[in-house]
Design an enzyme around this catalytic site. Structure first.
Site, PDB file in Angstrom:
ATOM      1  N   ASP A 247       0.851  -1.194   0.000  1.00  0.00           N
ATOM      2  CA  ASP A 247       0.000   0.000   0.000  1.00  0.00           C
ATOM      3  C   ASP A 247       0.887   1.244   0.000  1.00  0.00           C
ATOM      4  OD1 ASP A 247      -1.894   1.956   0.414  1.00  0.00           O
ATOM      5  OD2 ASP A 247      -2.204   1.473   2.542  1.00  0.00           O
TER       6      ASP A 247
ATOM      7  N   ASP B  42      -4.281   3.822   2.327  1.00  0.00           N
ATOM      8  CA  ASP B  42      -5.713   3.518   2.491  1.00  0.00           C
ATOM      9  C   ASP B  42      -5.963   2.103   3.008  1.00  0.00           C
ATOM     10  OD1 ASP B  42      -5.174   1.952   0.298  1.00  0.00           O
ATOM     11  OD2 ASP B  42      -6.790   2.731  -0.957  1.00  0.00           O
TER      12      ASP B  42
ATOM     13  N   ASP C 218      -1.765  -1.396  -3.847  1.00  0.00           N
ATOM     14  CA  ASP C 218      -2.139  -0.666  -5.066  1.00  0.00           C
ATOM     15  C   ASP C 218      -1.122  -0.920  -6.172  1.00  0.00           C
ATOM     16  OD1 ASP C 218      -0.021   1.109  -4.194  1.00  0.00           O
ATOM     17  OD2 ASP C 218      -1.495   2.023  -2.842  1.00  0.00           O
TER      18      ASP C 218
ATOM     19  N   ASP D 241      -6.454 -10.656 -15.204  1.00  0.00           N
ATOM     20  CA  ASP D 241      -7.553 -11.577 -14.944  1.00  0.00           C
ATOM     21  C   ASP D 241      -8.718 -11.195 -15.853  1.00  0.00           C
ATOM     22  OD1 ASP D 241      -8.990 -13.543 -13.222  1.00  0.00           O
ATOM     23  OD2 ASP D 241      -7.395 -13.005 -11.813  1.00  0.00           O
TER      24      ASP D 241
ATOM     25  N   ASP E 259     -10.841 -16.380 -15.570  1.00  0.00           N
ATOM     26  CA  ASP E 259     -11.608 -16.796 -14.406  1.00  0.00           C
ATOM     27  C   ASP E 259     -12.709 -17.798 -14.793  1.00  0.00           C
ATOM     28  OD1 ASP E 259     -12.045 -16.185 -11.554  1.00  0.00           O
ATOM     29  OD2 ASP E 259     -14.008 -15.494 -12.221  1.00  0.00           O
TER      30      ASP E 259
ATOM     31  N   GLU F  56      -8.857 -20.925 -15.851  1.00  0.00           N
ATOM     32  CA  GLU F  56      -9.210 -21.559 -14.572  1.00  0.00           C
ATOM     33  C   GLU F  56     -10.362 -22.507 -14.876  1.00  0.00           C
ATOM     34  OE1 GLU F  56     -10.498 -20.392 -10.021  1.00  0.00           O
ATOM     35  OE2 GLU F  56     -11.501 -19.439 -11.706  1.00  0.00           O
TER      36      GLU F  56
ATOM     37  N   HIS G 238      -4.789 -17.195  -4.497  1.00  0.00           N
ATOM     38  CA  HIS G 238      -5.590 -16.340  -3.614  1.00  0.00           C
ATOM     39  C   HIS G 238      -6.861 -17.042  -3.124  1.00  0.00           C
ATOM     40  CE1 HIS G 238      -7.415 -16.117  -7.486  1.00  0.00           C
ATOM     41  NE2 HIS G 238      -8.470 -15.530  -6.977  1.00  0.00           N
ATOM     42  N   ASP G 239      -7.175 -18.216  -3.658  1.00  0.00           N
ATOM     43  CA  ASP G 239      -8.364 -18.965  -3.213  1.00  0.00           C
ATOM     44  C   ASP G 239      -7.998 -20.162  -2.335  1.00  0.00           C
ATOM     45  OD1 ASP G 239     -10.139 -17.376  -4.736  1.00  0.00           O
ATOM     46  OD2 ASP G 239      -9.846 -18.636  -6.502  1.00  0.00           O
TER      47      ASP G 239
HETATM   48  C1  GLC Z   1     -12.488 -17.610  -9.294  1.00  0.00           C
HETATM   49  C2  GLC Z   1     -11.614 -16.655  -8.519  1.00  0.00           C
HETATM   50  C3  GLC Z   1     -12.249 -16.412  -7.189  1.00  0.00           C
HETATM   51  C4  GLC Z   1     -13.607 -15.796  -7.403  1.00  0.00           C
HETATM   52  C5  GLC Z   1     -14.456 -16.618  -8.354  1.00  0.00           C
HETATM   53  C6  GLC Z   1     -15.622 -15.851  -8.859  1.00  0.00           C
HETATM   54  O1  GLC Z   1     -12.563 -18.857  -8.730  1.00  0.00           O
HETATM   55  O2  GLC Z   1     -10.312 -17.141  -8.432  1.00  0.00           O
HETATM   56  O3  GLC Z   1     -11.456 -15.622  -6.348  1.00  0.00           O
HETATM   57  O4  GLC Z   1     -14.274 -15.684  -6.184  1.00  0.00           O
HETATM   58  O5  GLC Z   1     -13.748 -17.047  -9.480  1.00  0.00           O
HETATM   59  O6  GLC Z   1     -15.210 -14.906  -9.796  1.00  0.00           O
END
Ligand code: GLC
Length: 537
Positions: free
Chosen positions: A21, A25, A29, A98, A194, A245, A309-310
């Site tokens: 950051d 905030d 960023d 993404d 995604d 994904e 991140h998931d």
């Molecule tokens: C993918 C992303 C996830 C998001 C989901 C809905 O799985 O990696 O973070 O919540 O799609 O877009």
């Protein structure tokens, strides 16, 4: 095997809101990403995957987009984005964004119009029905939300605030292709797509006999037509790289998405590991690797990753984040970087960051976890037991702020961080890692350098040995006259690796190991907990 720049690449994933950051905030960023580009380059990564930074009400951390052509103020401005892209390219690296096009935010102007009346020209941009079926969404008990204004339900694979686009409508597809060109024309190098296999829906939305198994959301008839069209109309006109994904797929389905003769995607994230193996399971893991290698090698390119991140950080989920944190981080790094496919490093993985445990559900931000908690408690389950059961796989485990140093908030922000910093930042941080020649960071650097200097790590065949061994993972990679043996002890015990005679006698040189060599060791192949070695044969 067809050579391509992206097959040789190592991707570093930047979850920018937790990276650095620079304006106080509490959110990371894009300026923060710019400031740390040298750090990423020094690690050796070639490609940066940036999580979504488009205009968004942020119900699902940027995966609910209300404006595809702007930058969310928390992240910065379009100028900052363009400077980031230039700075990435100036370092010889690439940037992929993404692409979130299965759904938008319910605040997207298309949806606002769509829900306004049944005869609105945008009505058919989304999926509306008079009746709902029994499907669940990822985040809610029903995939349908009733909208009083027009007395119909709309379909959402994720949160109520994330209505699914209607890909059967050619106008929707053209809008999306235009938007992709907008970013590609700025010079980005590709997309992480995604949940891209969710675009096509089942005709008629029949009830499912097993509504809890939500695999009906993906891989439906028509999906390959959409992806081929996207490739023909957009992607093939740029020298870019795409990774989809793609949950709920076997290798047989996988090649349909990434087969080199198919004109769809370059590579994919399948989730046979992260969606189905909650705790480390050697047998299942080896089986998955073998099936994907047999099914895809020579046909399409795989990806290797053990967190993002998931998904909870690898040392916490599969390794040991206490006494063996460093060796287990290095051991899994060795695994990911030596298996066939592109390796991905999720920010903080390179210093062995761990999962987190906050005191109460109120400290958490992850909409998936919070919704599951509410649903279970509303159904009468014990709140504390529910909370405990959700900790291991909470997405916030991997979303805590990057730990740069041991100053307040780990040097991530001078404000109040949007998600609390993991209290272990005083011991685990980048400054510490960079000052320790034996750190996890420098081990990743060596692994990545080995890949850059040795094509066998990219294009070499994969031949597992000791396949039924519960603790040892051993395999060869071979290309031309080059033959490497990767030997890993994925356990907390010392284990003697009984290599076949011909293997042991042919080892010529140790290229990398995560423990110091011991002179006069009783048995050369007695492996310490989480020991990893790479040999040249
Ligand atoms: C993918 C992303 C996830 C998001 C989901 C809905 O799985 O990696 O973070 O919540 O799609 O877009």
């Amino acid at each position: 095997m067809n050579k391509k720049w992206w097959k040789e690449a190592v991707v570093y994933q930047v979850y920018w809101r937790s990276f650095l950051d620079t304006d106080g905030d509490g959110y990371g960023d894009l300026e923060g990403v710019i400031q740390k580009l040298d750090y990423i380059r020094d690690l050796g990564a070639d490609v940066i995957w940036l999580n979504p930074c488009y205009g968004s009400p942020d119900v699902d951390n940027g995966y609910d987009i209300s404006d595809y052509r702007s930058v969310m103020p928390k992240a910065g401005t379009m100028d900052t984005f363009e400077r980031l892209l230039r700075e990435v390219h100036a370092r010889g690296m690439k940037l992929i964004m993404d692409l979130v096009v299965n759904h938008t935010s319910d605040r997207h102007p298309w949806f606002i119009e769509s829900r306004s009346s049944k005869d609105n020209p945008k009505r058919d941009y989304y999926i509306w029905r008079k009746d709902k079926n029994n499907w669940r969404s990822y985040f809610t008990p029903s995939a349908w939300e009733y909208d009083e204004r027009t007395g119909e339900y709309y379909f959402h694979s994720f949160a109520v605030e994330q209505p699914d686009l209607n890909w059967a409508n050619p106008k929707v597809r053209e809008e999306i292709y235009d938007m992709m060109r907008f970013w590609l024309d700025k010079g980005i190098d590709g997309f992480r797509m995604d949940v891209i296999n969710l675009l096509a829906k089942q005709e008629g939305f029949p009830d499912s006999p097993h509504p809890d198994n939500i695999s009906y959301l993906g891989n439906n008839p028509g999906i390959h037509d959409y992806l081929r069209e996207m490739h023909d109309k957009v992607l093939q006109h740029y020298d870019v790289f795409t990774v989809g994904e793609i949950p709920f797929v076997t290798p047989e389905d996988g090649v349909l998405y990434v087969g080199e003769d198919r004109g769809e995607l370059n590579t994919l994230f399948h989730f046979e590991v992260l969606d189905y193996i909650a705790y480390w399971d050697m047998g299942k893991f080896k089986d998955i690797q073998k099936r994907w290698y047999d099914g895809m090698w020579g046909k399409g390119w795989n990806s290797q990753f053990l967190n993002n991140h998931d998904h909870t950080r690898v040392v916490t989920r599969y390794g040991n984040d206490k006494e063996y944190r460093v060796p287990s981080a290095k051991c899994f790094a060795t695994l990911i970087h030596t298996l066939p496919g592109m390796p991905y490093v999720y920010q903080g993985e390179e210093i062995g960051m761990t999962g987190v445990r906050y005191e109460s559900i109120d400290d958490y931000n992850d909409i998936a976890m919070i919704n599951k908690y509410k649903e279970a408690v509303a159904a009468g389950r014990d709140p504390q037991a529910t909370f405990e059961s959700l900790l291991h796989l909470s997405r916030d485990n991997s979303r805590t702020p990057m730990q740069w140093n041991d100053s307040a908030n780990a040097g991530f922000t001078e404000g109040v961080p949007w998600l609390k910093v993991n209290p272990n930042y005083r011991e685990i941080n980048v400054e510490q890692a960079l000052s320790d020649p034996d750190s996890v960071f420098y081990y990743y650097q060596k692994l990545i350098r080995l890949r850059k200097e040795n094509e066998v790590m990219v294009y070499g065949s994969y031949e597992p040995i000791l396949e039924d061994h519960p603790q040892i993972y051993a395999f060869y990679r071979a290309l031309g006259s080059e033959r490497w043996l990767i030997l890993l002890n994925i356990s907390e015990q010392e284990v003697l690796a009984e290599l076949p005679e011909d293997a042991a006698s042919r080892l010529q040189e140790t290229l990398l190991r995560n423990y110091p060599e011991e002179a006069g060791a009783a048995d050369e192949f007695l492996l310490k907990p989480y020991e990893a070695r790479i040999y040249r044969c």
